[in-house]
Write a protein that holds these residues in place. Structure first.
Motif, PDB file in Angstrom:
ATOM      1  N   LEU A 119      -7.009  -5.362  10.520  1.00 11.81           N
ATOM      2  CA  LEU A 119      -6.269  -4.102  10.588  1.00 11.81           C
ATOM      3  C   LEU A 119      -6.178  -3.453   9.206  1.00 11.81           C
ATOM      4  CD1 LEU A 119      -4.444  -2.093  12.118  1.00 11.81           C
ATOM      5  CD2 LEU A 119      -2.528  -3.623  11.629  1.00 11.81           C
ATOM      6  N   VAL A 120      -5.759  -4.235   8.218  1.00 11.64           N
ATOM      7  CA  VAL A 120      -5.569  -3.705   6.872  1.00 11.64           C
ATOM      8  C   VAL A 120      -6.871  -3.168   6.292  1.00 11.64           C
ATOM      9  CG1 VAL A 120      -5.002  -4.360   4.497  1.00 11.64           C
ATOM     10  CG2 VAL A 120      -3.555  -5.122   6.381  1.00 11.64           C
ATOM     11  N   THR A 121      -7.967  -3.869   6.551  1.00 16.24           N
ATOM     12  CA  THR A 121      -9.229  -3.508   5.917  1.00 16.24           C
ATOM     13  C   THR A 121      -9.995  -2.421   6.654  1.00 16.24           C
ATOM     14  OG1 THR A 121     -10.293  -5.369   7.068  1.00 16.24           O
ATOM     15  CG2 THR A 121      -9.508  -5.755   4.828  1.00 16.24           C
ATOM     16  N   THR A 122      -9.472  -1.949   7.802  1.00 16.86           N
ATOM     17  CA  THR A 122     -10.176  -0.900   8.541  1.00 16.86           C
ATOM     18  C   THR A 122      -9.379   0.384   8.681  1.00 16.86           C
ATOM     19  OG1 THR A 122      -9.372  -1.799  10.660  1.00 16.86           O
ATOM     20  CG2 THR A 122     -11.535  -2.546   9.893  1.00 16.86           C
ATOM     21  N   VAL A 123      -8.073   0.343   8.457  1.00 15.72           N
ATOM     22  CA  VAL A 123      -7.245   1.539   8.596  1.00 15.72           C
ATOM     23  C   VAL A 123      -7.507   2.495   7.441  1.00 15.72           C
ATOM     24  CG1 VAL A 123      -4.885   2.406   8.536  1.00 15.72           C
ATOM     25  CG2 VAL A 123      -5.444   0.439   9.949  1.00 15.72           C
ATOM     26  N   VAL A 124      -7.725   3.761   7.761  1.00 18.03           N
ATOM     27  CA  VAL A 124      -7.894   4.784   6.734  1.00 18.03           C
ATOM     28  C   VAL A 124      -6.521   5.094   6.128  1.00 18.03           C
ATOM     29  CG1 VAL A 124      -8.610   7.153   6.265  1.00 18.03           C
ATOM     30  CG2 VAL A 124      -9.859   5.770   7.948  1.00 18.03           C
ATOM     31  N   PRO A 125      -6.383   5.013   4.802  1.00 22.47           N
ATOM     32  CA  PRO A 125      -5.079   5.264   4.178  1.00 22.47           C
ATOM     33  C   PRO A 125      -4.467   6.594   4.619  1.00 22.47           C
ATOM     34  CG  PRO A 125      -6.633   4.427   2.560  1.00 22.47           C
ATOM     35  CD  PRO A 125      -7.420   4.682   3.809  1.00 22.47           C
ATOM     36  N   GLY A 126      -3.210   6.523   5.093  1.00 23.04           N
ATOM     37  CA  GLY A 126      -2.488   7.717   5.498  1.00 23.04           C
ATOM     38  C   GLY A 126      -2.788   8.206   6.900  1.00 23.04           C
ATOM     39  N   SER A 127      -3.819   7.641   7.542  1.00 26.25           N
ATOM     40  CA  SER A 127      -4.205   8.120   8.864  1.00 26.25           C
ATOM     41  C   SER A 127      -3.299   7.542   9.942  1.00 26.25           C
ATOM     42  CB  SER A 127      -5.663   7.721   9.155  1.00 26.25           C
ATOM     43  OG  SER A 127      -5.995   7.997  10.501  1.00 26.25           O
ATOM     44  N   ALA A 128      -2.995   8.375  10.952  1.00 23.64           N
ATOM     45  CA  ALA A 128      -2.185   7.926  12.091  1.00 23.64           C
ATOM     46  C   ALA A 128      -3.060   7.567  13.292  1.00 23.64           C
ATOM     47  CB  ALA A 128      -1.195   9.017  12.482  1.00 23.64           C
ATOM     48  N   GLU A 129      -4.366   7.576  13.114  1.00 21.71           N
ATOM     49  CA  GLU A 129      -5.264   7.270  14.224  1.00 21.71           C
ATOM     50  C   GLU A 129      -5.039   5.825  14.696  1.00 21.71           C
ATOM     51  OE1 GLU A 129     -10.070   7.150  15.263  1.00 21.71           O
ATOM     52  OE2 GLU A 129      -9.353   7.847  13.308  1.00 21.71           O
ATOM     53  N   GLY A 130      -4.818   5.678  15.992  1.00 21.45           N
ATOM     54  CA  GLY A 130      -4.596   4.357  16.569  1.00 21.45           C
ATOM     55  C   GLY A 130      -3.216   3.787  16.308  1.00 21.45           C
ATOM     56  N   ARG A 152       5.876   8.630   6.478  1.00 19.68           N
ATOM     57  CA  ARG A 152       5.323   7.797   7.549  1.00 19.68           C
ATOM     58  C   ARG A 152       3.968   8.364   7.964  1.00 19.68           C
ATOM     59  NH1 ARG A 152       8.989   4.155   9.044  1.00 19.68           N
ATOM     60  NH2 ARG A 152      11.174   4.558   8.493  1.00 19.68           N
ATOM     61  N   ARG A 153       3.126   7.504   8.491  1.00 24.76           N
ATOM     62  CA  ARG A 153       1.777   7.923   8.886  1.00 24.76           C
ATOM     63  C   ARG A 153       1.839   9.075   9.882  1.00 24.76           C
ATOM     64  NH1 ARG A 153      -2.460   4.640   7.512  1.00 24.76           N
ATOM     65  NH2 ARG A 153      -1.910   2.614   6.605  1.00 24.76           N
ATOM     66  N   GLY A 154       1.154  10.147   9.557  1.00 28.28           N
ATOM     67  CA  GLY A 154       1.117  11.299  10.444  1.00 28.28           C
ATOM     68  C   GLY A 154       2.378  12.130  10.438  1.00 28.28           C
ATOM     69  N   GLY A 177      -5.539  -8.476  -4.308  1.00 25.18           N
ATOM     70  CA  GLY A 177      -4.828  -9.150  -3.231  1.00 25.18           C
ATOM     71  C   GLY A 177      -5.342  -8.799  -1.849  1.00 25.18           C
ATOM     72  N   SER A 178      -4.424  -8.391  -0.985  1.00 22.05           N
ATOM     73  CA  SER A 178      -4.781  -8.048   0.393  1.00 22.05           C
ATOM     74  C   SER A 178      -5.101  -6.568   0.566  1.00 22.05           C
ATOM     75  CB  SER A 178      -3.639  -8.427   1.336  1.00 22.05           C
ATOM     76  OG  SER A 178      -2.455  -7.727   0.986  1.00 22.05           O
ATOM     77  N   MET A 179      -5.236  -5.834  -0.549  1.00 21.94           N
ATOM     78  CA  MET A 179      -5.538  -4.411  -0.459  1.00 21.94           C
ATOM     79  C   MET A 179      -7.048  -4.175  -0.471  1.00 21.94           C
ATOM     80  SD  MET A 179      -2.798  -2.716  -0.116  1.00 21.94           S
ATOM     81  CE  MET A 179      -3.488  -1.082  -0.347  1.00 21.94           C
ATOM     82  N   PRO A 180      -7.555  -3.379   0.468  1.00 15.73           N
ATOM     83  CA  PRO A 180      -8.953  -2.949   0.363  1.00 15.73           C
ATOM     84  C   PRO A 180      -9.074  -1.846  -0.683  1.00 15.73           C
ATOM     85  CG  PRO A 180      -7.926  -1.916   2.265  1.00 15.73           C
ATOM     86  CD  PRO A 180      -6.887  -2.829   1.659  1.00 15.73           C
ATOM     87  N   VAL A 181     -10.261  -1.640  -1.213  1.00 13.62           N
ATOM     88  CA  VAL A 181     -10.510  -0.527  -2.126  1.00 13.62           C
ATOM     89  C   VAL A 181     -11.736   0.219  -1.619  1.00 13.62           C
ATOM     90  CG1 VAL A 181      -9.466  -1.635  -4.122  1.00 13.62           C
ATOM     91  CG2 VAL A 181     -11.892  -1.964  -3.671  1.00 13.62           C
ATOM     92  N   GLY A 182     -11.813   1.489  -1.945  1.00 12.58           N
ATOM     93  CA  GLY A 182     -12.883   2.318  -1.401  1.00 12.58           C
ATOM     94  C   GLY A 182     -14.269   1.916  -1.861  1.00 12.58           C
ATOM     95  N   ASP A 183     -14.381   1.438  -3.096  1.00 14.79           N
ATOM     96  CA  ASP A 183     -15.683   1.102  -3.669  1.00 14.79           C
ATOM     97  C   ASP A 183     -15.557  -0.221  -4.418  1.00 14.79           C
ATOM     98  OD1 ASP A 183     -18.176   0.997  -4.825  1.00 14.79           O
ATOM     99  OD2 ASP A 183     -17.806   2.632  -6.253  1.00 14.79           O
ATOM    100  N   PRO A 184     -15.613  -1.358  -3.706  1.00 16.61           N
ATOM    101  CA  PRO A 184     -15.411  -2.657  -4.363  1.00 16.61           C
ATOM    102  C   PRO A 184     -16.369  -2.908  -5.526  1.00 16.61           C
ATOM    103  CG  PRO A 184     -15.372  -2.896  -1.978  1.00 16.61           C
ATOM    104  CD  PRO A 184     -15.822  -1.502  -2.262  1.00 16.61           C
TER     105      PRO A 184
END
Length: 390
Positions: A46-57, A125-127, A232-239
């Motif tokens: 979930l964490v690694t696929t959610v678009v930051p700030g997006s309320a989709e899903g 909050r998201r959205g 940590g557990s944060m994804p980044v846009g360009d690893p």
């Protein structure tokens, strides 16, 4: 939460832990012999696929979180108290479980950003962006409460009705209670008194007896103190870009690099002998041997680095991380990087400040003030409150 579980066990309390079934989480509890009941779906995908700030899903994820938490009713049966932390849908559901069982409920937060206070605005909050024209924090928190009701109220009440509980009029305040616990260090994260009866216990740290891996120890012993980089557990846009920026900036300071892969899956940029990549390790032991820590600014990493006396460069990615970056800079124990996407130039400038003698001296001074007994304080407080209730 591992720290709290160990603190309770030291007092002779039986502990049951519900946590997502991610391997990293279950390994933490298994490593200290605390039984854990897997709940819901893994967090990492979930964490690694959610678009930051997006309320989709968001609606589906929220419904799944609530359903999983209400399913813990059977696990919590027979317990004397329920301590919950996490997103609002989770803790609102957890309090409902405690209410149904008639047991003590505690909401614990590991950051102050989401706590209603006239001294700070709520996070968006998201959205649901906050109205740009409103500057009064009290009004913004009222808007936040309405947003929370609209986003989570109907789903929460449906679950509550299924177990014969009445509707909730204010989801956020119901979940937080009028006496939430704030598990942060009072020097790193001072709480200004409000109408909310916040109980600040200190950060919940855990003892970690794992030795550092042999290859990492050999690397540390082979030269001067390196700089740690990890998100940590944060994804980044360009690893790859982040790793390259970090290593090049650290090399520009004449330093070696320890790259923590984490959920961002950072890795080495070349075969240079001045770099090593590591997985999950005891941060406390590692940070005691580094020249600086470049990280995302989570509550845990910030506190561990501060406790170790390591200067910090915080590259905040979102959530409460800008707050921690601001605290690090304000205390003079490091630098708040400007924006979430570092470049070799921006990190070089930040590291110059972080590696300066005056920053290290200030970090060492603050390290001596960081409390280490927060989990024990919380454990004793919980036992006392349950005893009084009995």
């Amino acid at each position: 939460m591992v720290g709290l579980a160990l603190g309770l066990r030291e007092l002779g309390v039986e502990v049951r832990v519900c946590a997502p079934p991610d391997e990293e989480f279950t390994a933490l509890f298994d490593g200290v012999g605390v039984p854990v009941v897997p709940v819901g779906a893994p967090v990492r995908p979930l964490v690694t696929t959610v678009v930051p700030g997006s309320a989709e899903g968001l609606a589906q994820r929220m419904a799944e979180l609530m359903a999983a938490e209400f399913a813990t009713l059977a696990v919590a049966e027979g317990c004397d108290a329920l301590v919950a932390t996490g997103p609002l849908p989770v803790v609102a559901s957890a309090r409902s479980v405690a209410e149904k069982l008639g047991i003590r409920y505690v909401h614990a937060s590991h950051q102050p950003v989401s706590m209603p206070s006239p001294h700070q605005p709520p996070p968006a909050r998201r959205g649901r962006p906050l109205p740009p024209g409103v500057r009064d924090n009290r009004e913004l928190w009222e808007i936040d409460a309405r947003n929370a009701n609209e986003m989570f109220g109907a789903e929460l009440d449906a679950h509550r009705e299924a177990i014969s509980l009445p509707p909730v009029s204010n989801v956020r305040d119901y979940a937080f209670t009028d006496r939430p616990w704030l598990a942060t260090d009072p020097v790193l994260s001072p709480w200004r008194p409000t109408d909310l009866g916040v109980v600040q216990t200190g950060a919940w740290l855990r003892s970690d007896e794992r030795p550092l891996p042999a290859d990492l120890l050999a690397f540390l012993d082979a030269g001067d103190a390196p700089v740690y980089v990890g998100f940590g557990s944060m994804p980044v846009g360009d690893p790859k870009g982040v790793a390259r920026a970090a290593v090049e900036a650290i090399r520009a300071q004449g330093r070696r690099t320890v790259v923590s892969r984490g959920w961002a899956e950072l890795d080495l940029i070349d075969a240079g002998a001045d770099c090593i990549a590591v997985g999950e390790v005891d941060q406390r032991a590692l940070f005691a041997r580094v020249a600086a820590v470049v990280h995302h600014g989570s509550a845990g990493t910030t506190t561990t680095a501060a406790r170790s006396g390591a200067p910090q460069v915080v590259v905040a990615q979102g959530a409460d991380q800008p707050y921690w970056a601001e605290r690090v800079a304000g205390l003079g124990i490091g630098v708040a990087h400007d924006g979430p996407a570092p470049t070799p130039e921006s990190l070089t400038a930040a590291l110059r400040t972080a590696l300066a003698p005056e920053t290290r001296a200030r970090a060492a001074a603050v390290a001596g003030t960081v409390r280490t007994d927060g989990a024990s304080v919380a454990a004793r407080l919980l036992v006392e409150e349950v005893g009084r209730a009995r």
